[in-house]
Design an enzyme around this catalytic site. Sequence first.
Site, PDB file in Angstrom:
ATOM      1  N   LYS A   1      -0.465  91.026 102.206  1.00 55.95           N
ATOM      2  CA  LYS A   1      -1.486  91.379 101.213  1.00 55.95           C
ATOM      3  C   LYS A   1      -0.814  91.820  99.917  1.00 55.95           C
ATOM      4  O   LYS A   1       0.311  92.322  99.950  1.00 55.95           O
ATOM      5  CB  LYS A   1      -2.314  92.568 101.732  1.00 55.95           C
TER       6      LYS A   1
ATOM      7  N   ARG B   1     -10.215  88.786 113.914  1.00 58.04           N
ATOM      8  CA  ARG B   1     -10.827  87.855 114.869  1.00 58.04           C
ATOM      9  C   ARG B   1      -9.867  87.524 116.005  1.00 58.04           C
ATOM     10  O   ARG B   1     -10.292  87.206 117.111  1.00 58.04           O
ATOM     11  CB  ARG B   1     -11.299  86.591 114.126  1.00 58.04           C
TER      12      ARG B   1
END
Length: 499
Positions: free
Chosen positions: A279, A353
């Site tokens: 990130k 996920r």
Amino acid sequence: MELHLRAVDSAKSGTQCLVLGVLEGKKLLPAGKEADKASSGAIAAALRSGDLDEKAGATLLLQPVPGLGAARVLLVRLGAVSKLTRKVYAQALRAALEAVARTSAKDALLTLLDAPVRGAGPEWIARCIALESEKLDYRFTEYKSKKGRTPTLKTVNIALPAKAGRAKLKAALAQGQALAAGISVARRLGDLPPNVCNPRYLASQARALASKHDKVRVKVLGEREMSRLGMHCLLSVSNGSANEAQLIIIEYSGGKRGQAPEVLVGKGITFDTGGISLKPGAAMDEMKYDMCGAASVMGTLTACAEMDLPLNVTGVIAAAENMPSGTATRPGDIVKTMSGQTVEILNTDAEGRLVLCDALTYVERFKPAHVIDIATLTGACVVALGKVNSGLFTEDDRLADSLLKAGESALDPAWRLPLQEEYQSLLDSNFADMANIGGPHGGAITAACFLARYTRAYSWAHLDIAGVAWNSGAAKGGTGRPVGLLTEYLVNRAGKAPQ
Ligand code: BES
Ligand code: MN
Ligand code: ZN
């Protein structure tokens, strides 16, 4: 905070702060009228002065008021009766409590149980008062050398209206206190720094909950056990981390033996760097909040246990840390999930996920009544819904309805987003059964579509809480959401909702 129901005369009470509600115009609730009479119209005169703003939530402190036993009087605007919703009431109540807390009063007497709140009776109001009073006490000062001013307000007394049934109100108060305890557990876990709150720490907090409550049992699986179960997708997320992943199973048995449990599954990424798909640096510290789904599971189970809710609830937390390193998962890696389906990991930052899919397969063994997963899953959900609503995804319309209603009533709202077959093809991979990202369109939806592929064995809903779980900027801190929504849903399932 200490909370008590009191059958008292508002005029004679020796409270340090008498709180009176004012409706539109200059209309006082019954206790206010009594107090006004005893003060020979001093309160009505204060209202005529115009010093109390018309807006709901505006407050005016009067001291002293002749003829009354109270040391101070706080007037709080509830606004127009036609607009007095639960939300307006809660906001006005919070403003009143904050105004009391700014004084040096050690106790207050609230005379607000008989306010004409739309769609809510005195029990809901009692719960709301308990919740907001307890919330006033939340501080995160564990790591501050100077702890700051300790609050002087210690006791909130609630005046019992003439015809009110004490037992039901007492139960509602207890429910509000239990919910507040759950919310503060969730806030604290979120606020803790990621070097403390790692997967093992979450497991230790679950064990602590079990040792406090007979009806709570905890089991924790480490990486070896998860590997044996074939949870390679979950494990791929923690490949780069020195902290071991944990699957934390919390069983609360408040219901009948054999009753199918409500199952909550929480994303517990204790820090999300993005992994090899690193990130950008700005605000990366906020990725300590990437375990707020897990925190809401812990908080909700705390609330259930504290209120002794007659329902079986199982919480499962998929806890891992997403770090880059020489052993981290690479973009392009293919992993096998516990369900047997394979996943091509095209972006290691879509890791939520990856941990959830194996946890969702794991919970099949509980033969759940419903499964709800809670996750700070996508930035796309924040773009779509901002910081007001959680994103709700489900194919079960009845479950959607229950969750949306629970969110509305708990003032912890969710908004339903679509989960249609047509989006599924965005997850196609050339090399595996699916990719873990769906491209630039509908990011919150494709994330939900990914999870849907692991939830075919039961009725399931997904809450994307990326926008609501914490506040940024000067007010940076966990919100405890959606513990309110989840607890309300479970209370309704158990048939214990306040009126
Ligand atoms: N934890 C983040 C989602 C997130 C981002 C929550 C910002 C709150 C604020 C999640 O793991 C993530 O990184 N998602 C990616 C998915 C993308 C790579 C498909 C995202 O939303 O950018
Ligand atoms: Mn991520
Ligand atoms: Zn994440």
